[in-house]
Enzyme design. Structure first.
Site, mmCIF file in Angstrom:
data_model
loop_
_atom_site.group_PDB
_atom_site.id
_atom_site.type_symbol
_atom_site.label_atom_id
_atom_site.label_comp_id
_atom_site.label_asym_id
_atom_site.label_seq_id
_atom_site.Cartn_x
_atom_site.Cartn_y
_atom_site.Cartn_z
ATOM 1 N N ASP A 15 0.797 -1.227 0.000
ATOM 2 C CA ASP A 15 0.000 0.000 0.000
ATOM 3 C C ASP A 15 0.840 1.293 0.000
ATOM 4 O O ASP A 15 1.475 1.621 1.010
ATOM 5 C CB ASP A 15 -0.925 0.052 1.218
ATOM 6 C CG ASP A 15 -1.820 -1.171 1.348
ATOM 7 O OD1 ASP A 15 -1.403 -2.260 0.921
ATOM 8 O OD2 ASP A 15 -2.913 -1.034 1.913
ATOM 9 N N GLU A 46 -3.919 1.727 -3.027
ATOM 10 C CA GLU A 46 -5.212 2.150 -2.463
ATOM 11 C C GLU A 46 -5.137 3.367 -1.545
ATOM 12 O O GLU A 46 -6.170 3.949 -1.236
ATOM 13 C CB GLU A 46 -5.892 0.988 -1.723
ATOM 14 C CG GLU A 46 -5.272 0.700 -0.378
ATOM 15 C CD GLU A 46 -6.296 0.299 0.682
ATOM 16 O OE1 GLU A 46 -7.489 0.166 0.367
ATOM 17 O OE2 GLU A 46 -5.879 0.142 1.832
ATOM 18 N N ASN A 74 -10.180 -1.451 0.044
ATOM 19 C CA ASN A 74 -11.409 -0.877 0.599
ATOM 20 C C ASN A 74 -11.574 0.611 0.299
ATOM 21 O O ASN A 74 -12.675 1.135 0.405
ATOM 22 C CB ASN A 74 -11.482 -1.127 2.112
ATOM 23 C CG ASN A 74 -10.195 -0.789 2.828
ATOM 24 O OD1 ASN A 74 -9.145 -1.332 2.499
ATOM 25 N ND2 ASN A 74 -10.266 0.099 3.786
ATOM 26 N N HIS A 75 -10.500 1.312 -0.087
ATOM 27 C CA HIS A 75 -10.627 2.750 -0.393
ATOM 28 C C HIS A 75 -10.801 3.019 -1.892
ATOM 29 O O HIS A 75 -10.672 4.162 -2.341
ATOM 30 C CB HIS A 75 -9.403 3.512 0.129
ATOM 31 C CG HIS A 75 -9.253 3.429 1.615
ATOM 32 N ND1 HIS A 75 -10.217 3.905 2.475
ATOM 33 C CD2 HIS A 75 -8.272 2.918 2.393
ATOM 34 C CE1 HIS A 75 -9.827 3.685 3.732
ATOM 35 N NE2 HIS A 75 -8.655 3.085 3.713
ATOM 36 N N HIS A 157 -6.300 -8.447 -0.089
ATOM 37 C CA HIS A 157 -6.378 -7.223 0.706
ATOM 38 C C HIS A 157 -7.336 -7.473 1.866
ATOM 39 O O HIS A 157 -8.558 -7.475 1.679
ATOM 40 C CB HIS A 157 -6.866 -6.085 -0.192
ATOM 41 C CG HIS A 157 -6.697 -4.729 0.415
ATOM 42 N ND1 HIS A 157 -5.493 -4.070 0.409
ATOM 43 C CD2 HIS A 157 -7.557 -3.924 1.063
ATOM 44 C CE1 HIS A 157 -5.631 -2.903 1.015
ATOM 45 N NE2 HIS A 157 -6.877 -2.789 1.429
ATOM 46 N N HIS A 182 -3.152 -4.351 3.183
ATOM 47 C CA HIS A 182 -4.178 -3.642 3.966
ATOM 48 C C HIS A 182 -3.750 -3.298 5.395
ATOM 49 O O HIS A 182 -4.085 -2.225 5.873
ATOM 50 C CB HIS A 182 -5.508 -4.407 4.027
ATOM 51 C CG HIS A 182 -6.548 -3.746 4.898
ATOM 52 N ND1 HIS A 182 -7.129 -2.534 4.575
ATOM 53 C CD2 HIS A 182 -7.079 -4.104 6.091
ATOM 54 C CE1 HIS A 182 -8.000 -2.201 5.525
ATOM 55 N NE2 HIS A 182 -7.978 -3.121 6.463
ATOM 56 N N HIS A 184 -0.804 -2.633 6.524
ATOM 57 C CA HIS A 184 0.332 -1.712 6.488
ATOM 58 C C HIS A 184 1.495 -2.160 7.362
ATOM 59 O O HIS A 184 2.477 -1.423 7.509
ATOM 60 C CB HIS A 184 -0.086 -0.285 6.872
ATOM 61 C CG HIS A 184 -0.996 0.353 5.875
ATOM 62 N ND1 HIS A 184 -1.189 1.725 5.791
ATOM 63 C CD2 HIS A 184 -1.765 -0.176 4.896
ATOM 64 C CE1 HIS A 184 -2.055 2.004 4.826
ATOM 65 N NE2 HIS A 184 -2.416 0.859 4.272
HETATM 66 FE FE LIG Z 1 -4.014 0.428 2.841
HETATM 67 FE FE LIG Z 2 -7.056 -1.226 2.875
#
Ligand SMILES: [Fe+2]
Ligand SMILES: [Fe+2]
Length: 268
Positions: A15, A46, A74-75, A157, A182, A184
């Site tokens: 990410d 993302e 998700n973003h 993710h 996701h 991080h």
């Molecule tokens: Fe992320």
């Molecule tokens: Fe995410």
């Protein structure tokens, strides 16, 4: 000689968070290319736009820098201007197990020389908002890629480690790699599973390690300690690129090795 008879190297990058993450990625890519000669570069983008989502402009910038495929999470739909772009640009993916009515697609195939790499983006279902279950959709995505790809990389993710480990086992022996994004935070479990699939629960992020998951740490701590809304900005402190380097086996859809990549941003 068949296309998959020789090994290829895939650099997968976790990410990318904010402008510091983008600068870190673009700054380090030439050095990583010199060091590892990746045939393919796949990047989760993302969080590229100010920490949430990505815009067509930033996606084009990454693709122009030699990124082969961008995955999301998700973003994905944070920026309205991305919605049409997701349908137009083959090489940017949103999780395949989002609703079919949502813009975009969850898999693509890119080529380098004679080698075809399929990339699949999935979202977990535990603590995540994906409209359809990821396990049957993973099977469906692979069915869609049958005879289309010599190697397949899956970006899972997801929040829950259990679901990610489960997906690794579910796809073991059927894809080249299952790599997680996701959270991080990189996990210390990179390995090639018995069936030949490279696996790592989370590769981490490309952003400021001096923050909290890439967010300014004072703001994150204030939100957690006061339980009141705080406007988050991305941190610039101590940026690193995190990812994984996958070397394929000289046979289709199998890996020889996976090693984490943890690189501090190039000093100016
Ligand atoms: Fe992320
Ligand atoms: Fe995410």
């Amino acid at each position: 000689m068949e296309a998959h008879d020789h090994a290829v190297t895939i650099l997968f990058v976790g990410d990318v968070v904010g402008s510091i993450g983008r600068r870190t990625l673009l700054g380090l890519l030439p050095r990583l290319r010199d060091a590892h000669a990746p045939d393919f570069v796949v990047v989760n983008g993302e969080n590229a736009a100010g920490g949430l989502g990505i815009t067509p402009k930033l996606a084009r910038e990454m693709l122009a820098a030699g990124v082969d495929v961008i995955t999301l999470g998700n973003h994905t739909y944070r920026h309205r201007e991305l919605w049409d772009y997701l349908d137009e640009e083959e090489r940017i993916l949103r999780p395949a197990n989002f609703l079919r009515s949502q813009p975009g697609h969850g898999a693509c195939v890119v080529r380098r020389g004679a080698t075809r790499l399929g990339v699949v983006n999935l979202s977990g279902n535990l603590f995540m908002d994906a409209g359809r279950p990821c396990f049957p959709e993973a099977d469906a995505a692979l069915h869609g890629l049958r005879d289309q790809a010599d190697h397949v990389l899956v970006d899972m993710h997801a929040e829950a480690t259990s679901e990610k480990v489960g997906m690794g086992w579910h796809l073991d022996g059927r894809v080249t790699a299952v790599v997680g994004t996701h959270t991080h935070v990189p996990t210390n479990d990179a390995r090639v599973l018995p069936g030949g699939t490279a696996y790592m629960t989370d590769v981490g992020m490309t952003g400021a390690r001096g923050g909290v998951l890439g967010v300014d740490r004072e703001q994150a701590i204030r939100a957690m300690s006061t339980r009141m809304p705080v406007r988050f900005e991305t941190s610039d402190e101590d940026p690193w690129l995190m990812g994984a380097l996958i070397r394929t086996a000289p046979r289709p859809r199998r890996a020889a090795s996976i090693v984490p990549v943890l690189e501090p941003a190039a000093r100016p």
